[in-house]
Design an enzyme around this catalytic site. Sequence first.
Site, PDB file in Angstrom:
ATOM      1  N   SER A 166      -7.860   7.341  11.301  1.00 15.78           N
ATOM      2  CA  SER A 166      -9.192   6.767  11.528  1.00 15.78           C
ATOM      3  C   SER A 166     -10.128   7.923  11.856  1.00 15.78           C
ATOM      4  O   SER A 166      -9.678   8.965  12.362  1.00 15.78           O
ATOM      5  CB  SER A 166      -9.156   5.800  12.718  1.00 15.78           C
ATOM      6  OG  SER A 166     -10.473   5.486  13.169  1.00 15.78           O
ATOM      7  N   TYR A 170      -6.958   3.804  21.381  1.00 19.32           N
ATOM      8  CA  TYR A 170      -6.932   3.780  19.907  1.00 19.32           C
ATOM      9  C   TYR A 170      -7.191   5.185  19.368  1.00 19.32           C
ATOM     10  O   TYR A 170      -6.468   5.669  18.487  1.00 19.32           O
ATOM     11  CB  TYR A 170      -7.996   2.794  19.404  1.00 19.32           C
ATOM     12  CG  TYR A 170      -8.029   2.651  17.904  1.00 19.32           C
ATOM     13  CD1 TYR A 170      -6.982   2.048  17.219  1.00 19.32           C
ATOM     14  CD2 TYR A 170      -9.107   3.132  17.162  1.00 19.32           C
ATOM     15  CE1 TYR A 170      -7.000   1.916  15.835  1.00 19.32           C
ATOM     16  CE2 TYR A 170      -9.139   3.008  15.778  1.00 19.32           C
ATOM     17  CZ  TYR A 170      -8.080   2.404  15.118  1.00 19.32           C
ATOM     18  OH  TYR A 170      -8.100   2.288  13.751  1.00 19.32           O
TER      19      TYR A 170
HETATM   20  N1  NAP Z   1     -10.867  -1.719   9.693  1.00 20.32           N
HETATM   21  C1  NAP Z   1     -11.334  -0.571  10.152  1.00 20.32           C
HETATM   22  O1  NAP Z   1     -12.535  -0.429  10.471  1.00 20.32           O
HETATM   23  C2  NAP Z   1     -10.413   0.606  10.276  1.00 20.32           C
HETATM   24  C3  NAP Z   1     -10.987   1.882  10.489  1.00 20.32           C
HETATM   25  C4  NAP Z   1     -10.150   2.974  10.620  1.00 20.32           C
HETATM   26  C5  NAP Z   1      -8.780   2.823  10.508  1.00 20.32           C
HETATM   27  N2  NAP Z   1      -8.240   1.570  10.302  1.00 20.32           N
HETATM   28  C6  NAP Z   1      -6.779   1.467  10.230  1.00 20.32           C
HETATM   29  O2  NAP Z   1      -6.421   0.826   9.037  1.00 20.32           O
HETATM   30  C7  NAP Z   1      -5.114   0.257   9.186  1.00 20.32           C
HETATM   31  C8  NAP Z   1      -5.114  -1.151   8.602  1.00 20.32           C
HETATM   32  O3  NAP Z   1      -5.948  -1.970   9.379  1.00 20.32           O
HETATM   33  P1  NAP Z   1      -6.953  -3.024   8.735  1.00 20.32           P
HETATM   34  O4  NAP Z   1      -8.326  -2.570   9.037  1.00 20.32           O
HETATM   35  O5  NAP Z   1      -6.584  -3.313   7.358  1.00 20.32           O
HETATM   36  O6  NAP Z   1      -6.692  -4.270   9.694  1.00 20.32           O
HETATM   37  P2  NAP Z   1      -5.939  -5.664   9.467  1.00 20.32           P
HETATM   38  O7  NAP Z   1      -6.538  -6.411   8.350  1.00 20.32           O
HETATM   39  O8  NAP Z   1      -5.902  -6.298  10.828  1.00 20.32           O
HETATM   40  O9  NAP Z   1      -4.470  -5.221   9.033  1.00 20.32           O
HETATM   41  C9  NAP Z   1      -3.516  -4.785   9.941  1.00 20.32           C
HETATM   42  C10 NAP Z   1      -2.167  -4.945   9.298  1.00 20.32           C
HETATM   43  O10 NAP Z   1      -1.175  -4.477  10.226  1.00 20.32           O
HETATM   44  C11 NAP Z   1      -0.176  -5.485  10.360  1.00 20.32           C
HETATM   45  N3  NAP Z   1       0.398  -5.491  11.688  1.00 20.32           N
HETATM   46  C12 NAP Z   1      -0.249  -5.667  12.869  1.00 20.32           C
HETATM   47  N4  NAP Z   1       0.638  -5.677  13.876  1.00 20.32           N
HETATM   48  C13 NAP Z   1       1.865  -5.505  13.314  1.00 20.32           C
HETATM   49  C14 NAP Z   1       3.169  -5.430  13.828  1.00 20.32           C
HETATM   50  N5  NAP Z   1       3.418  -5.542  15.146  1.00 20.32           N
HETATM   51  N6  NAP Z   1       4.198  -5.258  12.966  1.00 20.32           N
HETATM   52  C15 NAP Z   1       3.975  -5.157  11.629  1.00 20.32           C
HETATM   53  N7  NAP Z   1       2.759  -5.201  11.097  1.00 20.32           N
HETATM   54  C16 NAP Z   1       1.712  -5.380  11.926  1.00 20.32           C
HETATM   55  C17 NAP Z   1      -0.894  -6.802  10.093  1.00 20.32           C
HETATM   56  O11 NAP Z   1       0.032  -7.769   9.625  1.00 20.32           O
HETATM   57  P3  NAP Z   1       0.665  -8.966  10.487  1.00 20.32           P
HETATM   58  O12 NAP Z   1      -0.345  -9.402  11.497  1.00 20.32           O
HETATM   59  O13 NAP Z   1       0.987  -9.984   9.459  1.00 20.32           O
HETATM   60  O14 NAP Z   1       1.908  -8.374  11.110  1.00 20.32           O
HETATM   61  C18 NAP Z   1      -1.843  -6.398   8.985  1.00 20.32           C
HETATM   62  O15 NAP Z   1      -1.195  -6.490   7.746  1.00 20.32           O
HETATM   63  C19 NAP Z   1      -4.797   0.322  10.674  1.00 20.32           C
HETATM   64  O16 NAP Z   1      -3.911   1.413  10.914  1.00 20.32           O
HETATM   65  C20 NAP Z   1      -6.149   0.609  11.319  1.00 20.32           C
HETATM   66  O17 NAP Z   1      -6.025   1.304  12.537  1.00 20.32           O
HETATM   67  C21 NAP Z   1      -9.020   0.463  10.177  1.00 20.32           C
END
Ligand code: NAP
Length: 265
Positions: A141, A154
């Site tokens: 991130s 985070y």
């Molecule tokens: N969105 C942003 O603004 C942003 C910015 C920078 C970085 N990121 C990073 O991008 C990555 C993906 O996030 P996203 O934005 O796509 O959010 P998201 O839609 O909430 O996706 C998160 C994913 O992680 C899985 N997950 C959560 N807890 C888990 C667990 N205990 N075991 C296995 N899987 C788990 C969720 O699946 P289940 O709930 O089905 O398990 C979901 O598929 C993350 O690493 C996040 O830190 C996001």
Amino acid sequence: MPTTSPIAVVTGASSGIGAVYADRLAARGYDLLLVARRIERLRSLADTLSEAHGIQAGIIEADLTEEKSLVHIEELLGSDERIALLVNNAGNGKLSSTGDMSDADTASTIALNVIAPTRLTRAVLPAFLKRDAGAIINIASVMAFHSLPITTLYSATKSYVLALSRGLQGEVSGTGVRVQVVLPAGTATEFYDHAGIPLSAFDPAAVMTTENLVDAALAGFDQGEDVTLPSVHNTELWADYEQARAALFGATQVGIPAPRYLVNS
Ligand SMILES: NC(=O)c1ccc[n+]([C@@H]2O[C@H](COP(=O)([O-])OP(=O)(O)OC[C@H]3O[C@@H](n4cnc5c(N)ncnc54)[C@H](OP(=O)(O)O)[C@@H]3O)[C@@H](O)[C@H]2O)c1
């Protein structure tokens, strides 16, 4: 039907960035192993992608904060020779001060954002190095280099992912193995539903679509980038940052305190 296609393992594929990676990698001809807790979502995505792209998609219901799930996936990563790509994408982060964060959320964020990608990387890397091929994509991130009072934990975990990835890039240098670290800024996913602050609280102009984020990250991958900052238009900013970081590190290698600390001499 058994295939010989390479397999991409995508953690956190049930929504957001991971689900789009799954789609794009299927379009590139990868078979998939999709990992998350929400099995119905994984099943539906796997069915859709298999049909749309003629690939095979397996699903693994796994809570990556739990030992037995990690062991199961570690075993697969170490043994299935078709696995060619690991996307360490699953992550979470409550947006609150460390004091306001519950013990359970603190433990979950460290387990998911730090321990899981470390364990899965360690599981797959020996096999990749042995075959002199394979790639790991770590989703960090921009908060890896920016801490705010509500992102303390985070940011710390994402700094870890950046440092882990940078070190690994040195380890695999000169081999056929690649490690890319992707640093998204605000991206329109369900992340914010769980973070405690809704996406609507952010300036829409500063939020990227998930499709644009993943397509840009994969373009960076194709261009051979080690570090991909999809929203940063001026590439000199990262180059300057890296130069300053290296210069600062170099300046630490002198073995004597700086004069401003020699208060008693
Ligand atoms: N969105 C942003 O603004 C942003 C910015 C920078 C970085 N990121 C990073 O991008 C990555 C993906 O996030 P996203 O934005 O796509 O959010 P998201 O839609 O909430 O996706 C998160 C994913 O992680 C899985 N997950 C959560 N807890 C888990 C667990 N205990 N075991 C296995 N899987 C788990 C969720 O699946 P289940 O709930 O089905 O398990 C979901 O598929 C993350 O690493 C996040 O830190 C996001």
